[in-house]
Scaffold this active site. Structure first.
Site, PDB file in Angstrom:
ATOM      1  N   ASP A 565      73.387  49.303 -31.613  1.00  0.00           N
ATOM      2  CA  ASP A 565      74.660  49.923 -31.219  1.00  0.00           C
ATOM      3  C   ASP A 565      74.660  51.374 -31.690  1.00  0.00           C
ATOM      4  O   ASP A 565      73.625  51.910 -32.058  1.00  0.00           O
ATOM      5  CB  ASP A 565      75.846  49.146 -31.801  1.00  0.00           C
ATOM      6  CG  ASP A 565      75.709  48.945 -33.304  1.00  0.00           C
ATOM      7  OD1 ASP A 565      74.802  49.553 -33.917  1.00  0.00           O
ATOM      8  OD2 ASP A 565      76.510  48.179 -33.873  1.00  0.00           O
ATOM      9  N   ASP A 566      75.804  52.006 -31.683  1.00  0.00           N
ATOM     10  CA  ASP A 566      75.854  53.415 -32.050  1.00  0.00           C
ATOM     11  C   ASP A 566      76.022  53.612 -33.546  1.00  0.00           C
ATOM     12  O   ASP A 566      76.820  54.420 -34.010  1.00  0.00           O
ATOM     13  CB  ASP A 566      76.974  54.117 -31.278  1.00  0.00           C
ATOM     14  CG  ASP A 566      76.640  54.181 -29.806  1.00  0.00           C
ATOM     15  OD1 ASP A 566      75.437  54.336 -29.491  1.00  0.00           O
ATOM     16  OD2 ASP A 566      77.551  54.057 -28.975  1.00  0.00           O
TER      17      ASP A 566
END
Ligand code: 6R9
Length: 695
Positions: A565-566
């Site tokens: 994910d980020d």
């Protein structure tokens, strides 16, 4: 907050050179026999180590594992019975859970209805069992020669004095207390004092900036903030109280006022006369706490009452308040600590993590103390006064278990073997690693040079959310593969799922999920149960989604490959790219920013920021520095970008979404692998970015 389509491709995140499927011929070396070389894929425990280990064979692990997943309630009840409970749980309701969001609200409960106190189990019980004279905490200061210690009896006295004070000033069960302290003994003391009276502590890592601290204060509205005036870290002095002052001013502007700022006078860093002071709010710890009684009644709390809040980064700019409760967390941290490090009462245990992170919560404070261990707390920096400091400390205290992060291993490895070999290190028995995947070459150096090929390495994969270890090699039980976290802990049922959320069996790569709850699991995000559900339980219905990519090899070993994910992992610190971006765009000259992680030799990942400036603003070195400073001030020094890449524009889809996949490739200079850029609104920006890469 994110769906599977927002995730990066698992393959592209794999930075594990000897990952799954690559082991054709297995070369093995036995612990203590010889050096582990590049060709050795398996490190076997020695018969000697296994014989005296708590779990001495693969078979024993497998039997226990089977029991833990066939009958979790029975398995965990039996272990929980070794703790002190004021009232027991209902044997028919040990665990109640719903992880499937399609079936209603996600909820997890363990031992609900039972009451206990974690401080009582971690401190009082050892004293009443006759171990009051055993050292609970050894403390090593920033300067060599500066040290201290507390026995379990002394720890109990100190905890009770602070707990009595907190009660006196009106802190009650359920109230939040923010702790912003460096690694002084007062930090675990403060955590335990809160737990004793049922207050909910929220420790904020003392490397966070005033703004980050204010953000947390505004979110959890504590009655009191506990801090110290200043601290020395290596050659630097950091004025913590000034940071707290700024944070409190900022919180007041948001209508959150804190009544008391309890300040420990850390005389070795700063005298009280030099400390800025606000009468009526600020109180010196040393002036009040020692006057309180060394007895303080325990507040018996429900197993599901909150124990602490710990803020961590997610994929949006707002940190998440991960909430852990009491009973399950207690049982889980104690049990994982015991087995992961093959803990024996004679051990001297040192974990280099700061209590500001989850590792310091579960494996500096709670897990070890619940086991009655002697724990070393180190205030300083591992390379001060030189790169031999850690081994000097190991020899000084005869440390037997040394638990650290790959980034530290890599940075010390760069300094050469001499710093290590200068010290004996013969007390070491078990090593541990946490925070990010440990690359095989760092693993081998840690194993061969630091541990003299004698000590198994517990590579523990887990998260703030999981409370305790999830996947790890139990020393003595398993042959190890350098770089693999190996197998799940008791009760943990990992599942590797594909893009569509379908579980894949056997040898494979995909997204790492967990099928059932475990006692140490977090129960919610403070004040935002909906975000809890969307972030962790919505991406793959029926599972807890970890945010990590993972592969499983043909022997069933798990290999963690990093975040999908980020979120990026810099020196084991979890940082949301969105947090750094929002700090950058707050700079008056910055129009837009996109941040990606890039491989970094020492830190694991570095922070790489693409920055678009406002119309007409020229690029300059001064501006670059000022952008970096903005991030340091808003988040903390550990989040400072390693690289600012000037970007006249950012690659966006026609719907305006930044294509991070392309930015990651540009950042890592994999320019031949940019992939399809035809869907970009303006494909020309890619060439512009490449042209500016080294400006
Ligand atoms: C304990 C802690 C969690 C993230 C996690 C993963 C990474 C942690 C790891 C590891 C590979 C290991 N991570 N330990 N990756 N091998 N042994 O670090 O918690 O700060 O919440 O970070 O760290 O990516 O998802 P936290």
């Amino acid at each position: 907050e994110l769906g599977p389509s927002d995730l990066c491709h698992v393959e592209s995140m794999s930075h594990n050179p000897s990952g799954a499927g690559k082991i054709n011929k297995l070369n093995a070396v036995i612990l203590g026999d010889s050096l582990a070389s590049e060709e050795d894929d398996l490190i076997l425990p020695s018969a000697q180590f296994s014989q005296s280990a708590l779990i001495s064979s693969q078979q024993q692990y497998e039997n226990m594992y089977k029991k833990s997943v066939d009958d979790p309630a029975g398995f965990w009840s039996e272990i929980a019975s070794e703790f002190y409970w004021k009232e027991k749980w209902n044997p028919n309701e040990v665990c109640k859970e719903n992880l499937d969001i399609t079936k209603g609200q996600v909820s997890i409960e363990w031992f609900k209805g039972a009451s206990t106190n974690i401080c009582y189990n971690a401190v009082d019980l050892h004293v009443s069992a006759g171990n009051g004279d055993k050292v609970a905490i050894y403390w090593e200061g920033n300067e060599p020669g500066q040290d201290g210690q507390l026995t379990y009896s002394q720890l109990l006295d100190s905890v009770c004095q602070l707990a009595s004070y907190l009660k006196e000033v009106g802190v009650r069960k359920g109230d939040a207390v923010i702790i912003y302290l460096p690694m002084l003994m007062e930090l675990p003391i403060a955590m335990l004092a809160c737990a004793r009276i049922g207050a909910v502590h929220s420790v904020v890592f003392a490397g966070f900036s005033a703004e980050s601290l204010a953000q947390r204060i505004i979110d959890c509205k504590p009655k009191i903030v506990i801090t110290c005036n200043a601290v020395r870290r290596g050659p630097k002095v950091i004025f913590l109280k000034d940071i707290v002052d700024t944070a409190l001013t900022e919180s007041a502007k948001n209508n959150v006022s804190v009544d008391i700022c309890l300040t420990y006078e850390n005389t070795s860093a700063m005298k009280r006369e030099e400390t800025k002071w606000q009468d009526g709010r600020d109180v010196w710890w040393q002036d009040v706490v020692p006057n309180f009684p060394t007895k303080c009644d325990v507040e018996w709390v429900d197993a599901e009452d909150p124990l602490f809040l710990l803020y961590t980064s997610g994929s949006t700019g707002k940190p998440k308040g991960v909430l852990h409760t009491t009973g399950g967390y207690m049982v889980y941290t104690a049990t994982t600590f015991k087995y992961a490090f093959d803990y024996k009462p004679s051990d001297i245990y040192w974990c280099t993590a700061d209590c500001g992170w989850i590792t310091g919560h579960s494996y500096v404070t709670y897990g070890p103390l619940l086991n009655g261990a002697s724990v070393l707390v180190f205030e300083g920096a591992p390379n001060y006064p030189d790169a031999g400091r850690c081994w000097d400390i190991v020899d000084k205290y005869k440390v037997t278990i040394f638990y650290t992060a790959p980034t530290l291993v890599r940075s010390l490895m760069r300094e050469g073997d001499e710093f290590v070999k200068h010290y004996s290190r013969k007390s070491l028995r078990v090593l541990g690693s946490v925070g990010e995947p440990i690359n095989p070459s760092a693993w081998r150096w840690f194993f061969n040079v630091v541990g003299d090929s004698r000590c198994p390495i517990s590579d523990t994969w887990w998260q703030t959310e999981t409370g305790g270890f999830m996947i790890l090699p139990i020393p003595g039980a398993w042959p190890q593969k350098p770089g693999s976290a190996t197998f799940p802990f008791f009760g943990v049922q990992p599942a590797i799922v594909d893009e569509k959320g379908k579980e894949i069996e056997g040898e494979c790569s995909g997204y790492l999920c967990i099928k059932k709850s475990w006692p140490g699991a977090f129960r919610t995000l403070f004040g935002d149960h909906e975000r809890y559900e969307t972030t962790y339980f919505k991406p793959f219905a029926g599972y807890y989604f970890t945010g990590d990519g993972c592969s499983r090899d043909k022997d069933g070993y798990y290999w963690l490959t990093g975040r999908v994910d980020d979120v990026i992992n810099v020196s084991g610190h979890r940082i949301g790219t969105a947090e750094v971006e929002s700090a950058l765009v707050s700079h008056p000259q910055c129009a837009e920013a996109a941040v990606v992680g890039v491989e970094h030799e020492v830190k694991g990942q570095g922070i790489y920021a693409f920055v678009t400036l406002k119309e007409g603003v020229p690029y300059s070195e001064g501006l670059r520095k000022s952008l970096i400073l903005t991030v340091r001030n808003q988040i903390g020094a550990f989040a400072a970008p390693d690289k600012i890449h000037w970007a006249p524009g950012l690659p966006k889809t026609r719907s305006g979404k930044i294509m991070r996949r392309i930015l990651r490739k540009i950042a890592s200079r994999q320019l031949n692998e940019l992939g399809d850029t035809s869907t970009l609104a303006d494909p020309g920006v890619v060439d512009q970015l490449i042209a500016l890469a080294d400006c």
